[in-house]
Design a protein around this motif. Sequence first.
Motif, PDB file in Angstrom:
ATOM      1  N   GLY A  18       0.782  -1.228   0.000  1.00 29.23           N
ATOM      2  CA  GLY A  18       0.000   0.000   0.000  1.00 29.23           C
ATOM      3  C   GLY A  18       0.812   1.275   0.000  1.00 29.23           C
ATOM      4  O   GLY A  18       0.240   2.360  -0.037  1.00 29.23           O
ATOM      5  N   GLN A  19       2.129   1.161   0.045  1.00 24.43           N
ATOM      6  CA  GLN A  19       2.999   2.323   0.041  1.00 24.43           C
ATOM      7  C   GLN A  19       4.282   1.997  -0.711  1.00 24.43           C
ATOM      8  O   GLN A  19       4.802   0.884  -0.605  1.00 24.43           O
ATOM      9  CB  GLN A  19       3.372   2.753   1.467  1.00 24.43           C
ATOM     10  N   PHE A  50      -2.525   2.928  -9.880  1.00 22.66           N
ATOM     11  CA  PHE A  50      -2.830   3.319  -8.505  1.00 22.66           C
ATOM     12  C   PHE A  50      -3.457   4.706  -8.452  1.00 22.66           C
ATOM     13  O   PHE A  50      -3.183   5.568  -9.288  1.00 22.66           O
ATOM     14  CB  PHE A  50      -1.556   3.338  -7.638  1.00 22.66           C
ATOM     15  N   GLY A  56      -1.768   6.560   1.229  1.00 23.25           N
ATOM     16  CA  GLY A  56      -1.029   5.517   0.518  1.00 23.25           C
ATOM     17  C   GLY A  56      -1.546   5.313  -0.891  1.00 23.25           C
ATOM     18  O   GLY A  56      -2.201   6.180  -1.471  1.00 23.25           O
ATOM     19  N   THR A  58      -3.765   3.172  -3.639  1.00 25.48           N
ATOM     20  CA  THR A  58      -4.935   2.315  -3.777  1.00 25.48           C
ATOM     21  C   THR A  58      -5.055   1.866  -5.226  1.00 25.48           C
ATOM     22  O   THR A  58      -4.949   2.682  -6.146  1.00 25.48           O
ATOM     23  CB  THR A  58      -6.213   3.057  -3.356  1.00 25.48           C
TER      24      THR A  58
END
Length: 298
Positions: A18-19, A50, A56, A58
Amino acid sequence: MALRLDDIDYFLAVARHGQVRRAAAALGLSQPALTKGLQRLEKELGFPLFERGARGMTLTPVADQFRQRTQTLRASLGDAIKEAADLHLGAMGTLRVGVSPLYADRLLVPAFLQLHQQRPAARLRLMINLNDTLLAALRLGDLDLSINAIPRTLPDDLQALTLMKDDLCMVVREGHPLLSRRRVRLQDLADAQWMLPGPDVAARRGVEARLVEAGLPPPRVAVEVSNTAAPLSRLLAHSDLVALMSEANLAGPSGEGFAPLPFAEARFTRAIGAVTRKNHVLSPLALRFLEILKEGAQ
């Protein structure tokens, strides 16, 4: 279209963590190198992967579908590469197992000793780590199976064989001020200091969720451990820290001098098992190892 395999791996890592920062750390890369790989992949595909926000990265709806298909194909490719390498090296008897530190001695060691007696030529490639890291390696095809706590929500591409029950308990040293209270409640932990694993670990997230549900602030972590707290038991024994310990460890020698907090919310019910990938054909060696684990559990 010329897609690079490492760019696919970068994409899957960011989708999992997520990051970019966490994904880069997990892969041992710099953030700029990973970001460049994502940009290269998006350019080849022709669509964004993303949605970038303050909390973060997604996945876009299209990228989520792409991830599901790509993750399966990537694992299959990893298996094909490993099989070809094993054939070349004459090492078809290699078993790749991941195990949580808590269950290496209790489950893995006796099972492999028995396997070694039956298959003396078998080789073991072992990864000892926390659940999140083990399951990520399993899904990438780096492991044949993993022995660890089974997540409450298991990813769709994984399956688990339950071997034992081993609850996780909030514990303190004997003589801790909390234990002198007539009644201990979760609310009494509002000002407590903790010894916990990192924020990406399921056990830590479980504690945080339980406190939030009770309307309490997140745990005040004084000591953050990267693997297992066992080497730091003396620190726990000589402080007022609150920590987590499995019920099996608490009942054994390593649990001497410690006590579980006596209220229902201080216990997390867990099943421990062997996790494998769905739709993946295990080698005869891995299948026999699973049989031995199952026989030992029964």
